[in-house]
Design a protein around this motif. Structure first.
Motif, PDB file in Angstrom:
ATOM      1  N   HIS A 129      12.237 -17.173  15.342  1.00  0.00           N
ATOM      2  CA  HIS A 129      11.805 -15.818  15.693  1.00  0.00           C
ATOM      3  C   HIS A 129      12.829 -14.471  15.327  1.00  0.00           C
ATOM      4  N   GLY A 143      12.322 -11.423  12.869  1.00  0.00           N
ATOM      5  CA  GLY A 143      12.387 -10.369  13.395  1.00  0.00           C
ATOM      6  C   GLY A 143      13.051  -9.427  12.571  1.00  0.00           C
ATOM      7  N   ALA A 177      13.400  -9.410  18.558  1.00  0.00           N
ATOM      8  CA  ALA A 177      12.448 -10.508  18.468  1.00  0.00           C
ATOM      9  C   ALA A 177      12.532 -11.723  19.618  1.00  0.00           C
ATOM     10  N   LEU A 179      11.145 -10.089  22.811  1.00  0.00           N
ATOM     11  CA  LEU A 179       9.837  -9.817  22.737  1.00  0.00           C
ATOM     12  C   LEU A 179       9.178 -11.234  23.033  1.00  0.00           C
ATOM     13  N   ILE A 180       9.441 -12.314  22.333  1.00  0.00           N
ATOM     14  CA  ILE A 180       8.992 -13.459  22.426  1.00  0.00           C
ATOM     15  C   ILE A 180       9.221 -14.452  23.566  1.00  0.00           C
ATOM     16  N   LEU A 235       8.175  -4.745  16.168  1.00  0.00           N
ATOM     17  CA  LEU A 235       7.972  -6.059  16.299  1.00  0.00           C
ATOM     18  C   LEU A 235       6.727  -6.297  17.318  1.00  0.00           C
ATOM     19  N   LYS A 236       6.650  -5.497  17.981  1.00  0.00           N
ATOM     20  CA  LYS A 236       5.318  -5.492  19.077  1.00  0.00           C
ATOM     21  C   LYS A 236       4.249  -5.311  18.400  1.00  0.00           C
ATOM     22  N   GLN A 252       3.445  -8.331  16.140  1.00  0.00           N
ATOM     23  CA  GLN A 252       3.807  -9.633  16.688  1.00  0.00           C
ATOM     24  C   GLN A 252       3.074 -10.778  16.234  1.00  0.00           C
ATOM     25  N   ASP A 253       1.823 -10.461  15.715  1.00  0.00           N
ATOM     26  CA  ASP A 253       1.053 -11.727  15.117  1.00  0.00           C
ATOM     27  C   ASP A 253       1.733 -12.173  13.821  1.00  0.00           C
ATOM     28  N   LEU A 292       4.927 -11.834  13.311  1.00  0.00           N
ATOM     29  CA  LEU A 292       6.151 -12.537  13.573  1.00  0.00           C
ATOM     30  C   LEU A 292       5.990 -14.029  14.077  1.00  0.00           C
TER      31      LEU A 292
END
Ligand code: ATP
Length: 511
Positions: free
Chosen positions: A346, A350, A407, A410-411, A478-479, A482-483, A485
């Motif tokens: 990730h 990212g 990233a 976020l994840i 990134l948001k 997101q898919d 990513l």
């Protein structure tokens, strides 16, 4: 040789003297045949040889390693002869070669210049980043002008005992005078030529003074050229840089795309290269590389081809060599846990996504195969050589660097130590924006290093603002993607790499 003969004679003398002593102790009759003068002669010759041997040994220590005749390596580089390197072996750097040809013309036909009242500069200073061909240029200069090449490294003159370095400088210039025309090349000249007020070092000052004296003296000699090389011109003492000494400063920088192509050509000319290898594309992939790195890539590619039992070096070998030089050695059987692998996947995805969205450089490959200290990396190269960057481009670079950590947050909703290097690079850019490029809140001014400490809080707050805002932007990008990513990271977890072309596909609607 002379040393060896003296040493052998000294041993014979010592041997004879010891026998005389033993015979004397036992009062043997054989001694009667020798007169007092014979005995005295043997003793005094031996004493003389011992004295002479130690004197030679001492003198020998005063000669720089590269000038000592016992030093094999030095003998090879400096057998007081002309290197077989010519300007054909130096790719690119055309303007520098032109300048050097002018000096060579002076050595060969000095009358022409003298009649015009012209004095050619004979102290040349090459400066620039490491591995850009400074030594190679100096050797080629000696080769082209058919001159003796005397190589010395600045650090060879740095000694604990006062006067030793200065003596070595004298020896070097004496040698040059004995074998004209000659080129004295002093690499890492900053080791002896740094500004004298920085520290109070008697030995170093004496060495530098001696160099200045010799340079003034040799100016009268048309057939000696002295070339210094340094990575740090700013460290050198002004006295060394003034006209009459090193008065021509020549910047030898990293090669541009055209020169990189030329350098590759020089270094593959004796290698079996597959027809499919595109030198142009190789030179585009190696932006910012020095000549030494390019030479290293050509060599690594050959080694990789041999390892793979190939008859010719192909494009894949070159790509592997570039990766090896950029990212380090591939770690065999890495023991990365699945959880860590997911974080790295990730993190790298990212970086790539932020880079792609902001259109920064061309992504060549994303990999989570550990190399050197890195658990993963994004290999990218710019479309073209750039010398000026806008404020927006610098901010985008920071955003891409922070894309990895963004990233992770976020994840996984947590951050790891994996971003250490990214944070350092991002902070360096932000600091330069504030302190050197006049892109902070202080307006168009640069803040010198010694004043930074007086404004540290304010400067840090500006750097923090830049970093925080860039991080937020990276996070938002990134948001929004997101898919992609998650898909990219999943691909990486299974296949470990994604090519640049595949990165583009993720952004096409039908993929
Ligand atoms: P340093 O500052 O670290 O001493 P340098 O600038 O003196 O480095 P060199 O030792 O001259 O660099 O270069 C190292 C090697 O890189 C050379 O032996 C050569 O193989 C290759 N190289 C560098 N520049 C060039 C060039 N312009 N053309 C061909 N080869 C080059």
């Amino acid at each position: 040789m002379k040393n060896k003969i003296i040493f052998i004679l000294m041993l014979i003398g010592l041997f004879l003297s010891s026998i005389l002593m033993v015979l004397g102790v036992f009062n043997l009759s054989i001694l009667d045949r020798l007169t007092a003068i014979d005995k005295l002669a043997i003793w005094s010759i031996t004493l003389f040889l011992v004295f002479y041997h130690f004197k030679l040994k001492h003198n020998h220590q005063l000669v720089a390693a590269s000038l000592s005749s016992n030093n094999k390596k030095a003998e090879q580089s400096n057998t007081s002869n002309t290197p077989d390197v010519t300007f054909n072996d130096v790719a690119g750097l055309e303007e520098i070669k032109e300048e050097l040809l002018e000096v060579i013309d002076f050595i060969k036909d000095s009358e022409k210049y003298k009649q015009m009242g012209a004095k050619i500069p004979r102290g040349l200073l090459f400066y620039g980043p490491p591995g850009t061909g400074k030594t190679l240029l100096a050797k080629a200069f000696a080769g082209e002008s058919n001159s003796t090449f005397l190589y010395a490294s600045g650090s060879e003159f740095v000694e604990k005992y006062v006067g030793v370095g200065a003596k070595r400088i004298r020896t070097l210039f004496e040698k040059a005078k004995k074998e004209p025309p000659s080129i004295i090349f002093i690499d890492e000249i900053d080791a002896i030529g740094s500004k004298r007020n920085l520290d109070n070092n008697n030995e170093k000052d004496q060495t530098l003074n001696q160099l200045l004296v010799e340079m003034d003296g040799f100016n009268k000699n048309d057939s000696i050229v002295i070339i210094g090389a340094t990575n740090r011109l700013d460290l050198l003492d002004d006295a060394l840089l003034r006209p009459g000494r090193f008065d021509r400063h020549i910047y030898v920088g990293n090669p541009n795309v055209k020169s990189r192509e030329e350098i590759f050509k020089v270094h593959i000319k004796d290698k079996p290269i597959d027809k499919t290898v595109q030198i142009k594309s190789l030179s585009q992939k190696t932006h910012g590389f020095s000549g030494a790195q390019l030479a290293n890539i050509a060599n690594e590619a050959a080694i990789i081809a041999v390892r793979n039992n190939k008859k010719k070096i192909d494009g894949n070998d070159f790509d592997a060599a570039i990766e090896r030089v950029v990212a380090g050695l591939k770690v065999k059987n890495p023991s990365v846990q699945l959880r860590e692998k997911r974080v790295v996947a990730h993190h790298e995805a990212g970086h790539a996504i932020v880079g792609k969205v902001l259109d920064i450089d061309m992504i060549q490959k994303i990999s989570i195969v550990p190399r050197g200290q890195a658990l993963g990396y994004v290999l990218k190269f710019p479309d073209e050589d750039r010398y000026l960057l806008t404020k927006e481009e610098l901010l985008n670079k920071i955003k891409m660097l922070l894309g990895g950590r963004a990233a992770e947050l976020l994840i996984f909703n947590e951050i790891t130590t994996g971003a250490q290097d990214d944070l350092k690079k991002a902070t360096d850019i932000a600091q330069n924006m504030v302190c050197s490029y006049g892109m902070g809140q202080n307006g168009h001014m640069s803040i010198e290093e010694q004043y930074v400490k007086y404004n540290i809080r304010e400067i840090q707050s500006q750097i923090k603002n830049i970093i925080d805002s860039a991080f937020q932007d990276a996070f938002n990008i990134l948001k929004e993607h997101q898919d992609i990513l998650i898909r990219m990271a999943n691909h990486l977890i299974i296949h470990e790499t994604i090519t640049g072309k595949d990165v583009d596909k993720y952004f096409s609607k039908n993929y």
